[in-house]
Design a protein around this motif. Structure first.
Motif, PDB file in Angstrom:
ATOM      1  N   ASN A  29      37.924  32.752  20.289  1.00 19.25           N
ATOM      2  CA  ASN A  29      38.886  32.695  21.393  1.00 19.25           C
ATOM      3  C   ASN A  29      38.438  33.415  22.658  1.00 19.25           C
ATOM      4  OD1 ASN A  29      41.352  31.764  22.512  1.00 19.25           O
ATOM      5  ND2 ASN A  29      42.344  33.713  22.063  1.00 19.25           N
ATOM      6  N   TYR A  30      37.139  33.539  22.853  1.00 16.53           N
ATOM      7  CA  TYR A  30      36.632  33.967  24.151  1.00 16.53           C
ATOM      8  C   TYR A  30      36.050  32.751  24.857  1.00 16.53           C
ATOM      9  CZ  TYR A  30      37.217  39.024  24.005  1.00 16.53           C
ATOM     10  OH  TYR A  30      37.755  40.290  24.013  1.00 16.53           O
ATOM     11  N   TRP A  31      36.184  32.739  26.174  1.00 21.67           N
ATOM     12  CA  TRP A  31      35.645  31.662  27.008  1.00 21.67           C
ATOM     13  C   TRP A  31      34.345  32.161  27.626  1.00 21.67           C
ATOM     14  CZ3 TRP A  31      38.065  26.852  27.571  1.00 21.67           C
ATOM     15  CH2 TRP A  31      39.327  26.754  26.968  1.00 21.67           C
ATOM     16  N   LEU A  32      33.256  31.426  27.377  1.00 27.42           N
ATOM     17  CA  LEU A  32      31.927  31.872  27.762  1.00 27.42           C
ATOM     18  C   LEU A  32      31.316  30.993  28.852  1.00 27.42           C
ATOM     19  CD1 LEU A  32      30.172  32.618  24.328  1.00 27.42           C
ATOM     20  CD2 LEU A  32      31.823  34.025  25.581  1.00 27.42           C
ATOM     21  N   ILE A  33      30.545  31.643  29.703  1.00 27.29           N
ATOM     22  CA  ILE A  33      29.608  30.954  30.584  1.00 27.29           C
ATOM     23  C   ILE A  33      28.262  31.608  30.301  1.00 27.29           C
ATOM     24  CG2 ILE A  33      28.964  30.408  32.961  1.00 27.29           C
ATOM     25  CD1 ILE A  33      31.905  30.656  33.713  1.00 27.29           C
ATOM     26  N   ASP A  34      27.413  30.906  29.571  1.00 30.53           N
ATOM     27  CA  ASP A  34      26.199  31.513  29.045  1.00 30.53           C
ATOM     28  C   ASP A  34      25.251  31.997  30.132  1.00 30.53           C
ATOM     29  OD1 ASP A  34      26.805  31.138  26.258  1.00 30.53           O
ATOM     30  OD2 ASP A  34      26.449  29.007  26.555  1.00 30.53           O
ATOM     31  N   ALA A  35      25.229  31.330  31.271  1.00 26.19           N
ATOM     32  CA  ALA A  35      24.347  31.738  32.362  1.00 26.19           C
ATOM     33  C   ALA A  35      25.007  32.740  33.293  1.00 26.19           C
ATOM     34  CB  ALA A  35      23.894  30.512  33.157  1.00 26.19           C
ATOM     35  N   GLY A  36      26.229  33.147  32.976  1.00 26.19           N
ATOM     36  CA  GLY A  36      26.947  34.113  33.787  1.00 26.19           C
ATOM     37  C   GLY A  36      27.696  33.485  34.941  1.00 26.19           C
ATOM     38  N   ALA A  37      28.599  34.268  35.539  1.00 28.11           N
ATOM     39  CA  ALA A  37      29.417  33.793  36.661  1.00 28.11           C
ATOM     40  C   ALA A  37      29.342  34.745  37.841  1.00 28.11           C
ATOM     41  CB  ALA A  37      30.868  33.618  36.209  1.00 28.11           C
ATOM     42  N   GLY A  38      28.346  35.638  37.837  1.00 28.89           N
ATOM     43  CA  GLY A  38      28.226  36.593  38.925  1.00 28.89           C
ATOM     44  C   GLY A  38      28.808  37.946  38.558  1.00 28.89           C
ATOM     45  N   ALA A  39      28.816  38.826  39.534  1.00 26.97           N
ATOM     46  CA  ALA A  39      29.236  40.209  39.299  1.00 26.97           C
ATOM     47  C   ALA A  39      30.730  40.426  39.472  1.00 26.97           C
ATOM     48  CB  ALA A  39      28.470  41.135  40.249  1.00 26.97           C
ATOM     49  N   GLY A  40      31.441  39.430  40.015  1.00 29.78           N
ATOM     50  CA  GLY A  40      32.861  39.603  40.266  1.00 29.78           C
ATOM     51  C   GLY A  40      33.093  40.295  41.601  1.00 29.78           C
ATOM     52  N   PRO A  41      34.350  40.489  41.993  1.00 30.33           N
ATOM     53  CA  PRO A  41      35.556  40.079  41.254  1.00 30.33           C
ATOM     54  C   PRO A  41      35.661  38.562  41.119  1.00 30.33           C
ATOM     55  CG  PRO A  41      36.128  40.758  43.467  1.00 30.33           C
ATOM     56  CD  PRO A  41      34.672  41.090  43.292  1.00 30.33           C
ATOM     57  N   PHE A  42      36.426  38.127  40.117  1.00 34.67           N
ATOM     58  CA  PHE A  42      36.495  36.719  39.767  1.00 34.67           C
ATOM     59  C   PHE A  42      37.845  36.102  40.092  1.00 34.67           C
ATOM     60  CE2 PHE A  42      33.761  38.884  36.630  1.00 34.67           C
ATOM     61  CZ  PHE A  42      32.558  38.233  36.877  1.00 34.67           C
ATOM     62  N   LYS A  43      37.801  34.809  40.371  1.00 33.10           N
ATOM     63  CA  LYS A  43      38.983  33.960  40.328  1.00 33.10           C
ATOM     64  C   LYS A  43      38.852  33.126  39.061  1.00 33.10           C
ATOM     65  CE  LYS A  43      39.102  33.411  45.362  1.00 33.10           C
ATOM     66  NZ  LYS A  43      38.959  32.414  46.461  1.00 33.10           N
ATOM     67  N   ILE A  44      39.907  33.086  38.273  1.00 39.67           N
ATOM     68  CA  ILE A  44      39.876  32.323  37.024  1.00 39.67           C
ATOM     69  C   ILE A  44      41.000  31.290  37.066  1.00 39.67           C
ATOM     70  CG2 ILE A  44      40.036  32.430  34.510  1.00 39.67           C
ATOM     71  CD1 ILE A  44      39.012  35.275  34.616  1.00 39.67           C
ATOM     72  N   LYS A  45      40.622  30.031  37.023  1.00 39.44           N
ATOM     73  CA  LYS A  45      41.597  28.939  36.985  1.00 39.44           C
ATOM     74  C   LYS A  45      41.802  28.524  35.540  1.00 39.44           C
ATOM     75  CE  LYS A  45      40.860  26.669  41.469  1.00 39.44           C
ATOM     76  NZ  LYS A  45      40.481  25.371  42.121  1.00 39.44           N
ATOM     77  N   ILE A  46      43.037  28.560  35.082  1.00 41.96           N
ATOM     78  CA  ILE A  46      43.339  28.112  33.724  1.00 41.96           C
ATOM     79  C   ILE A  46      44.277  26.913  33.789  1.00 41.96           C
ATOM     80  CG2 ILE A  46      42.991  30.419  32.787  1.00 41.96           C
ATOM     81  CD1 ILE A  46      45.994  30.716  32.514  1.00 41.96           C
ATOM     82  N   THR A  47      44.095  25.995  32.860  1.00 44.53           N
ATOM     83  CA  THR A  47      44.925  24.794  32.764  1.00 44.53           C
ATOM     84  C   THR A  47      45.346  24.620  31.325  1.00 44.53           C
ATOM     85  OG1 THR A  47      43.663  23.747  34.555  1.00 44.53           O
ATOM     86  CG2 THR A  47      45.037  22.305  33.202  1.00 44.53           C
ATOM     87  N   ASP A  48      46.635  24.329  31.094  1.00 43.96           N
ATOM     88  CA  ASP A  48      47.070  24.071  29.724  1.00 43.96           C
ATOM     89  C   ASP A  48      47.182  22.569  29.492  1.00 43.96           C
ATOM     90  OD1 ASP A  48      49.616  23.130  30.553  1.00 43.96           O
ATOM     91  OD2 ASP A  48      50.580  25.071  30.240  1.00 43.96           O
ATOM     92  N   VAL A  49      47.492  22.194  28.255  1.00 39.44           N
ATOM     93  CA  VAL A  49      47.492  20.783  27.888  1.00 39.44           C
ATOM     94  C   VAL A  49      48.630  19.991  28.507  1.00 39.44           C
ATOM     95  CG1 VAL A  49      46.252  21.122  25.716  1.00 39.44           C
ATOM     96  CG2 VAL A  49      48.754  21.315  25.761  1.00 39.44           C
ATOM     97  N   TYR A  50      49.602  20.673  29.110  1.00 43.09           N
ATOM     98  CA  TYR A  50      50.685  19.988  29.793  1.00 43.09           C
ATOM     99  C   TYR A  50      50.413  19.819  31.288  1.00 43.09           C
ATOM    100  CZ  TYR A  50      53.116  20.894  25.446  1.00 43.09           C
ATOM    101  OH  TYR A  50      53.457  20.947  24.116  1.00 43.09           O
ATOM    102  N   GLY A  51      49.258  20.281  31.743  1.00 41.71           N
ATOM    103  CA  GLY A  51      48.898  20.150  33.138  1.00 41.71           C
ATOM    104  C   GLY A  51      49.300  21.326  33.995  1.00 41.71           C
ATOM    105  N   ASN A  52      49.949  22.347  33.416  1.00 43.34           N
ATOM    106  CA  ASN A  52      50.266  23.555  34.174  1.00 43.34           C
ATOM    107  C   ASN A  52      48.974  24.292  34.506  1.00 43.34           C
ATOM    108  OD1 ASN A  52      53.129  23.212  33.839  1.00 43.34           O
ATOM    109  ND2 ASN A  52      52.904  23.999  31.756  1.00 43.34           N
ATOM    110  N   THR A  53      48.858  24.774  35.734  1.00 43.99           N
ATOM    111  CA  THR A  53      47.659  25.489  36.137  1.00 43.99           C
ATOM    112  C   THR A  53      48.016  26.815  36.800  1.00 43.99           C
ATOM    113  OG1 THR A  53      47.566  24.483  38.341  1.00 43.99           O
ATOM    114  CG2 THR A  53      46.439  23.309  36.545  1.00 43.99           C
ATOM    115  N   ALA A  54      47.101  27.756  36.737  1.00 41.42           N
ATOM    116  CA  ALA A  54      47.278  29.040  37.409  1.00 41.42           C
ATOM    117  C   ALA A  54      45.917  29.550  37.841  1.00 41.42           C
ATOM    118  CB  ALA A  54      47.948  30.050  36.490  1.00 41.42           C
ATOM    119  N   THR A  55      45.886  30.266  38.952  1.00 48.90           N
ATOM    120  CA  THR A  55      44.663  30.926  39.411  1.00 48.90           C
ATOM    121  C   THR A  55      44.892  32.432  39.381  1.00 48.90           C
ATOM    122  OG1 THR A  55      44.026  29.067  40.827  1.00 48.90           O
ATOM    123  CG2 THR A  55      43.040  31.202  41.313  1.00 48.90           C
TER     124      THR A  55
END
Length: 311
Positions: A194-220
């Motif tokens: 249950n961890y979400w990985l980006i194997d090549a990394g996403a930078g040093a941050g700070p990060f924006k994380i966009k999540i989407t659920d199966v009903y189409g609800n999204t949040a940043t």
């Protein structure tokens, strides 16, 4: 960057009314088909099955969550755990004594489809502890309320070159997680712990994380820092058909035992990334609710009735 370790749990089963202590290796086997997780549409109608209970012998289940404050959680068998895709969802479970709502928290390798292994606290709310095994009805809950806003935990060992984050209190099953550190968004893939990985990394941050659920609800989620081992709490909720946003705060928490890791997957995220959503781009500090009222998923959910048919 990942480690392999196992979790020993104590599960209480019953045979002829007598409780039997069984030690099992708490590792969910990956069920893959062409590199993607096996999953099938379940709907939210009630299913029949049976329930047992167990006592957690570690600080966390295979979903890598902290133990819920109310101690109400459930472990699912491999077909329904679906490589971690079920983590964080909620089930309503009805037994001989009543109904309880539980969070999907753990895997139960020996559980067949329809066999729910509940926390002892949850089991006692719907059945008699002495019975050990009880008949139940259960269903997936669409848009449940959550005890707190969404939080993010960056995993120990993460860096600008290897990104790993756990999302909690998202309410519904997640379909995609995308991460940006000032540039474009990169798509993360989910592991069965249950961890979400980006194997090549996403930078040093700070990060924006966009999540989407199966009903189409999204949040940043904005302002997430590269702080491994820290639970960063946001003011964002994405539940109950509505969502609110408040300023983000970062609250260091006592370092917990490292998450039990079964196996990491380099496959495409499962379920696949959703392409549904509002036509116009959203401001970065807003949350969109697209289609929650109809509670019809935009893509297949985890099958909580039977094992995936395409495995």
């Amino acid at each position: 960057m990942s480690a392999h370790r196992s979790k020993f749990t104590v599960r209480w089963l019953a045979a002829g009314g007598a409780a039997v202590l069984a030690g099992v290796l708490g590792v969910a086997m990956l069920l893959t088909n062409g590199g993607s997780a096996c999953a099938a549409p379940p709907g939210t109608t009630a299913k029949t099955g049976k329930a047992t209970f167990y006592d957690l012998a570690a600080t966390s289940g295979n979903c890598s969550f902290e133990v819920p404050a109310d101690d109400l959680y459930v472990a699912l068998g491999p077909g329904q755990y679906s490589e971690g895709a079920a983590c964080g969802a909620y089930l309503d479970v009805t037994g001989p004594k009543g109904k309880v709502r539980v969070k999907v928290f753990d895997s139960c390798p020996e559980c067949a489809p329809g066999h729910l292994d509940l926390s002892r606290t949850a089991f006692k709310k719907i059945g008699n502890e002495i019975d050990g095994i009880i008949p139940i009805k259960y269903k997936l809950v669409a848009n449940p309320s959550t005890p707190a806003p969404i939080s993010v935990r960056i995993k120990e060992g993460a860096s600008r070159y290897w990104f790993a984050a756990r999302i909690d209190n998202h309410a519904n099953l997640l379909s995609s997680v995308k991460v940006s550190s000032g540039g474009g968004f990169k798509t993360a893939h989910r592991t069965d712990f249950n961890y979400w990985l980006i194997d090549a990394g996403a930078g040093a941050g700070p990060f924006k994380i966009k999540i989407t659920d199966v009903y189409g609800n999204t949040a940043t989620l904005t302002g997430i820092s590269m702080s491994p081992g820290t639970v960063q709490r946001t003011g964002v909720r994405m539940t109950g058909g509505s969502a609110t946003v408040a300023g983000k705060t970062t609250a260091p928490t006592k370092a917990a035992k490292k998450s039990p890791i079964a196996k990491t997957s380099s496959a495409t995220p499962s379920p696949a990334v959703s392409t549904s959503g509002p036509a116009a781009p959203l401001p970065e500090s807003t949350v969109a609710d697209s289609g929650a009222a109809s509670i019809e998923p935009t893509q297949p959910l985890v099958d909580l009735a039977a094992a995936p048919s395409n495995c």
